[in-house]
Design an enzyme around this catalytic site. Structure first.
Site, PDB file in Angstrom:
ATOM      1  N   HIS A 156      82.166 -91.937  45.393  1.00  0.00           N
ATOM      2  CA  HIS A 156      83.149 -92.844  44.748  1.00  0.00           C
ATOM      3  C   HIS A 156      82.460 -93.798  43.767  1.00  0.00           C
ATOM      4  O   HIS A 156      82.952 -94.899  43.547  1.00  0.00           O
ATOM      5  CB  HIS A 156      83.930 -93.657  45.787  1.00  0.00           C
ATOM      6  CG  HIS A 156      84.446 -92.839  46.936  1.00  0.00           C
ATOM      7  ND1 HIS A 156      85.673 -92.225  46.909  1.00  0.00           N
ATOM      8  CD2 HIS A 156      83.878 -92.525  48.126  1.00  0.00           C
ATOM      9  CE1 HIS A 156      85.850 -91.557  48.062  1.00  0.00           C
ATOM     10  NE2 HIS A 156      84.777 -91.726  48.807  1.00  0.00           N
ATOM     11  N   SER A 277      74.203 -98.693  15.845  1.00  0.00           N
ATOM     12  CA  SER A 277      75.523 -99.133  15.419  1.00  0.00           C
ATOM     13  C   SER A 277      75.428 -99.674  14.003  1.00  0.00           C
ATOM     14  O   SER A 277      74.409-100.246  13.614  1.00  0.00           O
ATOM     15  CB  SER A 277      76.024-100.219  16.377  1.00  0.00           C
ATOM     16  OG  SER A 277      76.967-101.043  15.728  1.00  0.00           O
ATOM     17  N   LYS A 283      72.297-102.329  19.363  1.00  0.00           N
ATOM     18  CA  LYS A 283      72.798-101.147  20.060  1.00  0.00           C
ATOM     19  C   LYS A 283      71.917 -99.910  19.921  1.00  0.00           C
ATOM     20  O   LYS A 283      71.346 -99.641  18.872  1.00  0.00           O
ATOM     21  CB  LYS A 283      74.190-100.793  19.530  1.00  0.00           C
ATOM     22  CG  LYS A 283      75.213-101.839  19.869  1.00  0.00           C
ATOM     23  CD  LYS A 283      75.836-101.594  21.213  1.00  0.00           C
ATOM     24  CE  LYS A 283      76.996-100.691  20.987  1.00  0.00           C
ATOM     25  NZ  LYS A 283      77.828-100.410  22.070  1.00  0.00           N
ATOM     26  N   ASN A 285      72.921 -96.157  21.228  1.00  0.00           N
ATOM     27  CA  ASN A 285      74.003 -95.458  21.929  1.00  0.00           C
ATOM     28  C   ASN A 285      73.629 -94.030  22.331  1.00  0.00           C
ATOM     29  O   ASN A 285      72.926 -93.343  21.593  1.00  0.00           O
ATOM     30  CB  ASN A 285      75.247 -95.408  21.026  1.00  0.00           C
ATOM     31  CG  ASN A 285      75.755 -96.791  20.688  1.00  0.00           C
ATOM     32  OD1 ASN A 285      75.680 -97.701  21.516  1.00  0.00           O
ATOM     33  ND2 ASN A 285      76.253 -96.959  19.474  1.00  0.00           N
ATOM     34  N   GLU A 290      77.251 -88.151  24.914  1.00  0.00           N
ATOM     35  CA  GLU A 290      78.701 -88.328  24.765  1.00  0.00           C
ATOM     36  C   GLU A 290      79.332 -87.132  24.050  1.00  0.00           C
ATOM     37  O   GLU A 290      80.427 -86.681  24.394  1.00  0.00           O
ATOM     38  CB  GLU A 290      79.006 -89.616  24.000  1.00  0.00           C
ATOM     39  CG  GLU A 290      78.739 -90.857  24.832  1.00  0.00           C
ATOM     40  CD  GLU A 290      78.844 -92.162  24.038  1.00  0.00           C
ATOM     41  OE1 GLU A 290      79.225 -92.121  22.853  1.00  0.00           O
ATOM     42  OE2 GLU A 290      78.547 -93.210  24.622  1.00  0.00           O
TER      43      GLU A 290
END
Ligand code: ARG
Length: 463
Positions: A156, A277, A283, A285, A290
């Site tokens: 979970h 970014s 940033k 990323n 993704e």
């Protein structure tokens, strides 16, 4: 417009309809497999005395030359032709004359395209198996390095019990191992040759289908000519297996993204697989992970698209089946890229062992072991569960972990606690005593690694 079927027509095709019908823009990928198939077909035709040896030689030479010229950029595949089959036949005739007009004897584009697709897909299955093997080797290496890297195991997305990084990565090893075995299943089921099925009902020429199948590396010919030209099951199986690969890569990507987050800091993704970014200078990323997660959607979509295309098609060939190509090509291209990029990203990711271990030590991941301790001292498990539950509540209130409590504090919850509790619930004990097969202890994981190493050393897609 240069089509193979002018004779029966008096009018010419509508321009939009021509473009709508044509497949050359995407089936030009079949250039090499179509040449392979036609050479084998011509070789068989000559063996059977249907064409002469000289005609066979002209056809083979002509096809090889065309292939060479396209590769060298001397000959262009243009949309003047309906499909790659027309392109090759027209150019062959131009090159070798009448012999070229005989290459299509006893053959239809229906069995020709069925063959091309099988040859192309079979190469891709072999290729994809190779990529999966590299991914598995990368995982194997990381597992070896991290048998003792402690980290929390989650259920979970809540900390559950401590495991090791080798154990966690080992779960993915099992997934990709199944994916690899699926490639072998698909290979074995699909490796039969449809050539000789003709349009749908075979042919009256004395073709030797067994022979052509052998020339092209198939186990043998397919057994029903109508099925041969209308079967795309192997593509559906392959696209389904690719969907499962993507599901696995997507789950793994999701974990890498979480682990790379500012809150977790379990991993640092290499700069080579991150982007910045345009506005926020701080940033970095995890875009590649993704995108792997994101591309999973289109690979599933491609599978559903082909399943839906196939569901209403009466026997045998119908033009709907031309729709198999773009979705299939899109899936193999994307899945291959995803496996390659993910493997490279994984090989270069930095695992922050200290953060992982710190995280494993916090969050009461040893609560089950504390309960088991009381069970070993004679308390029934359900009672022990309740005692430790209250103990955890107390710890949460004090903002401490179970190990931080003094023995007298512990004894207030149960007189069974003794000095040996600290050793019994240490991170090291929690992991290293989990000796069941498949459990995280380094001993168990070393055994799993040994079996998997043997599996990889012995794996062959083709027997
Ligand atoms: N481009 C067609 C396909 O991809 C080739 C087969 C054409 N056969 C036909 N009967 N029109 O399916």
């Amino acid at each position: 417009m240069a089509q193979l079927w002018g004779g029966r027509f008096t009018g010419s095709i509508n321009e939009l309809a021509w473009g709508f019908n044509a497949s050359i823009s995407f089936d030009k990928r079949f250039l090499e497999v179509d040449v392979r198939g036609s050479k084998a077909h011509a070789t068989m035709l000559a063996k059977q005395g249907i064409i002469t040896d000289k005609e066979r030689d002209d056809i083979v030479r002509g096809l090889d030359e065309i292939l060479e010229e396209v590769k060298e950029g001397k000959l262009e595949i243009t949309d003047k032709y309906e499909d790659i089959h027309s392109f090759l036949e027209a150019n062959l005739i131009e090159k070798v004359g009448d012999a070229g007009k005989k290459v299509h004897t006893g053959r239809s584009r229906n069995d020709q395209v069925a063959l091309d697709m099988r040859l192309y897909a079979r190469d891709e299955v072999v290729e994809m198996a190779g990529l999966l093997e590299k991914l598995l080797r990368t995982l194997e290496k990381l597992m070896e390095e991290h048998l003792y890297t402690y980290m929390p195991g989650f259920t979970h997305l809540q900390k559950a019990q401590p495991v090791t990084l080798a154990h966690h990565l080992g779960a993915y090893f099992e997934m990709f191992k199944r994916d690899l075995l699926r490639m072998k299943d698909i290979y074995n089921r699909m490796n039969y040759c449809p050539l000789g099925a003709g349009a749908l009902a075979g042919t009256t020429y004395p073709l030797d289908r067994e022979y052509t199948a052998g020339l092209l590396g198939f186990f043998g010919p397919t057994l029903n000519s109508m099925d041969s030209v209308s079967d795309r099951d192997y593509l559906i199986e392959f696209m389904s297996a690719m969907s499962t690969i993507m599901m696995h890569l997507s789950r793994f990507s999701e974990e890498i993204i979480i682990w790379n987050s500012n809150e977790y800091r379990f991993v640092t993704i290499d700069d080579a697989y991150s982007t910045g970014s345009s506005i926020m200078p701080q940033k970095k990323n995890p875009d590649i992970a993704e995108l792997v997660r994101g591309k999973t959607g289109r690979v599933y979509g491609n599978l559903i698209s082909l399943l839906t295309t196939m569901k209403g098609i009466p026997l045998a060939y119908n033009k709907d089946m031309q729709e198999d190509k773009e979705v299939f090509f899109d899936s193999v291209d994307n899945v291959s890229n995803c496996i390659i990029l993910f493997t490279d990203m994984l090989a270069t990711v930095k695992f922050n062992k200290e953060n992982m271990e710190k995280s494993a030590a916090l969050g009461y991941t040893n609560a089950t072991d504390a309960a088991d301790y009381l069970v070993n001292k004679g308390m029934p498990f359900r009672d022990a569960h309740s005692v430790i539950g209250r103990l955890v509540l107390y710890c949460i209130d004090k903002n401490s972990s179970i190990d931080d409590l003094t023995l007298s504090e512990l004894k207030e919850f149960s007189p069974l606690f003794e000095e040996d509790i600290y050793e019994a619930i240490s991170l090291k004990t929690c992991v290293e005593k989990r000796l069941t097969q498949g459990a995280p202890s380094p001993t168990s994981m070393q055994n799993a690694l040994n079996s998997n190493k043997q599996f990889l050393n012995n794996f062959k897609i083709k027997e």
